[in-house]
Structures are given as C-alpha cells and as structure tokens.
Design an enzyme around this catalytic site. Structure first.
Site, PDB file in Angstrom:
ATOM      1  N   ARG A 162       0.837  -1.208   0.000  1.00 57.18           N
ATOM      2  CA  ARG A 162       0.000   0.000   0.000  1.00 57.18           C
ATOM      3  C   ARG A 162       0.871   1.258   0.000  1.00 57.18           C
ATOM      4  NH1 ARG A 162      -2.082  -3.791  -0.956  1.00 57.18           N
ATOM      5  NH2 ARG A 162      -3.957  -4.749  -0.117  1.00 57.18           N
ATOM      6  N   SER A 232     -10.862  -0.496   3.738  1.00 55.17           N
ATOM      7  CA  SER A 232     -10.000  -0.792   4.885  1.00 55.17           C
ATOM      8  C   SER A 232      -9.276   0.474   5.333  1.00 55.17           C
ATOM      9  CB  SER A 232      -8.979  -1.870   4.526  1.00 55.17           C
ATOM     10  OG  SER A 232      -9.616  -3.099   4.263  1.00 55.17           O
ATOM     11  N   GLU A 328      -4.187   3.111   6.174  1.00 55.84           N
ATOM     12  CA  GLU A 328      -3.947   2.821   4.769  1.00 55.84           C
ATOM     13  C   GLU A 328      -4.237   4.041   3.903  1.00 55.84           C
ATOM     14  OE1 GLU A 328      -6.076  -0.238   1.688  1.00 55.84           O
ATOM     15  OE2 GLU A 328      -5.302  -1.086   3.541  1.00 55.84           O
TER      16      GLU A 328
END
Length: 345
Positions: A162, A232, A328
């Site tokens: 990520r 998320s 994230e």
C-alpha cells in the site's frame, strides 16, 4: 482570506461535510497546468484528487482541489501479453470490467475496489493475493513546476505494501496522468485468499473469480454510496516470523499469510475484533459490524469523530498485541497531506 463555500461531500467517500475554496475538474494536461499556475500566483494550496476513496479530510481545505478526469484506454496486443495505456482519471473497477469484456484475464481479483486508476498506482492497491504492481509496466507523471512529463518504470515507482514513491519523494509536485499495464496471456488463477481457496482452478474462468470477489466484498464491505467509508482504514500489519510465532502460541486461531520475503502478514480486522471493537462507535463514526478494519460514517460523523475512533483502535490493538496499526489512507489537513501516525498518536 479564504471563503470555504464549495462542498467536498460528493468528492470524498466518507461523505464528510468538508469545504474548499476552489474546485476544478480537469480533462487535459493544459487544464492541470492552468489550475496549478493559478494556485501558485495567489499562493493557494493545490491538491489533485480522484474519487476521494482513500482520503480523510481533517478540516476544510484552504486552497484548490483539482479532480483528475483524464480519460482514455488504449490496447496493444502482443504475442504473449496485452499492453494497456489508461488515463489516470478512469474508474478502476470499470477498467477491470472492460478488460474482462475484451477477453483479458488477470485483474479480476482487484474488482470492486473504489477509486481511480491514478489512485491505484499511488496506493498500490491490492486484494485477494494480487497487487497493482503485479501488472504495472509504467506510470506517466506530470511535473507541475516544469510542465514536463516523465515515465517511471515499475522499479522506479518503488512499490511496497500500500505504498509507492508517489506517497513520498513524488508526492507534492507530481501528478499521475496515465498508467501502463502489462497482462500476460498465459493466465493462471490466483486463489490463495478468502473464499477463493474453495474454487477449483481446473474448472473456473476469470469471470468466476470476478463474481466470487463481488460476493465476498458485497457480503463484508459497506457500499460507500450508501454508507460513508474508505474501505480498509488500516493496513494489515507485517511482522517478523519470531513475533508471529509468539502471537500464534497465545492465539493459535490467528490468521496469517507468509510473504515472499519471509515476513508474515497479519489481518488487521482480526486484531481489532479480538479487542471487542466491532460495532464500537464514537460520535457519528463506528467500526463496521461485518469488517472491523472498516470505519464508517454512521450518523453525520465529523473528521474528529473518525480520528478519535481510529486512535482508540490503534491504542487498544497496541496494548493487547504490541502491534501498532498504520492507516492505509491519506490524512488531509487545511494545507495538504499530514502525517497520519502523528495525527493518531
């Protein structure tokens, strides 16, 4: 003096009632450059945005938000590969559907991820054992101060979990304008995550995986069009084998995934669940009841509600497992991007 009279509620998937001084939608290089020059002339903060699916606005933005709407998909067929050049403002999921419609298998594990193609490169999106970097051939950027374009190869993008160079050295003065994908014709299904392990690789096609991913995501993740969220919120933490074995001794049911470099990826959602935080709420923000790594705008949440909730989750997991979850998504303050860890600490 700035007048915050343009709502960004429709441009962030948390649906936060945030305002900005100026909003511009761009469809060409020249439009981007013009918007940049205007910001420079009046010393106004400048930020490019896609669908706002990976950002948390902490407050009103004191400058110009520019929506990337650069479109276009160009396909080149080679003997063993498909090469696809895609405008950064194309919707990612629509691109996945386009490839399958044209008989190109490979991206199906990454279906139903919200956001634009350019954002996919910034965040190196991933799901069900597949990441954007697996298919990236290059990323085309525009250097705003010089108005020069530059093509970065996959290694030059410095993709990580990520993560990419576009969140670090090339965060402020560069805009992604297009990406190049390379998809091999020798397709092999990726069935190592979630309910995909139940599928028989000898009897399925890419569309079967696409449908399975749709079912899994629909059953666990809230639709951002209905319930504000960014997917998320936290990254799945990656730990060393010694740390993982210590945790497995105490929690033998803990899910874990061995990585190619020998490290172990853990499930942020599972860690949060063990802290009994599913459904927990602060103000208008809450932990989703079906997927604990997802924070939702349950009832007119403020940015502060989400920050306080995320901080509590991070502290609870840290106290219980000695693992400190990292967001994230990008945190955006009045002047631009902020350090998310510092905000939550």
């Amino acid at each position: 003096m700035y007048v915050f009279d343009i709502s960004l509620k429709a441009f962030n998937t948390f649906h936060l009632e945030i305002f900005t001084n100026k909003l511009t939608i761009v469809h060409s290089f020249n439009s981007i450059i013009e918007a940049w020059r205007l910001s420079q002339e009046i010393n106004m903060p400048f930020m490019m945005l896609g669908e706002g699916s990976n950002v948390l606005f902490l407050e009103d933005f004191s400058g110009q938000i520019v929506i990337n709407a650069l479109k276009g998909i160009h396909l080149d067929e080679h003997d063993e590969e498909w090469h696809i050049h895609v405008g950064a403002g194309e919707n990612w999921h629509s691109l996945v559907k386009w490839t399958l419609k044209n008989g190109i298998a490979g991206l199906e594990n990454l279906a139903f991820i919200p956001g634009m193609v350019g954002s996919a490169a910034v965040q190196n999106i991933g799901a069900y054992g597949v990441e954007f970097k697996n298919f990236c051939k290059y990323v085309d950027t525009l250097h705003l101060p010089t108005q020069q374009t530059m093509r970065l190869s996959r290694p030059e993008c410095q993709f990580g979990y990520r993560d990419s160079i576009f969140q670090h050295a090339m965060r402020n003065e560069y805009v992604i304008v297009a990406v190049g994908l390379c998809i091999e014709k020798s397709w092999l299904p990726k069935l190592s995550y979630g309910d995909l392990v139940k599928l028989n690789p000898a009897e399925i096609c890419a569309t079967d995986i696409f449908n399975a991913v749709y079912y899994m995501r629909q059953s666990k993740l809230p639709d951002p069009k209905i319930i504000g969220n960014v997917g998320s919120f936290f990254k799945n933490p990656i730990v060393g084998q010694e740390k993982a074995m210590t945790l497995l001794t105490k929690w033998p049911s803990m899910p874990y995934y061995l990585q190619s470099n020998g490290t172990i990826k853990l499930a942020a959602a599972w860690l949060i669940e063990q802290c009994n935080l599913k459904g927990y709420s602060i103000g208008g923000a809450a932990v989703h009841r079906k997927q604990a790594a997802v924070l939702i705008n349950k009832n007119h949440a403020t940015p502060n509600d989400i920050v306080i909730l995320a901080s509590k989750i991070r502290n609870k997991v840290g106290e219980k497992f000695h693992i400190w979850l990292e967001p994230e998504i990008r945190f955006i303050g009045a002047q631009g991007e902020c350090n998310a860890i510092e905000v939550l600490s």
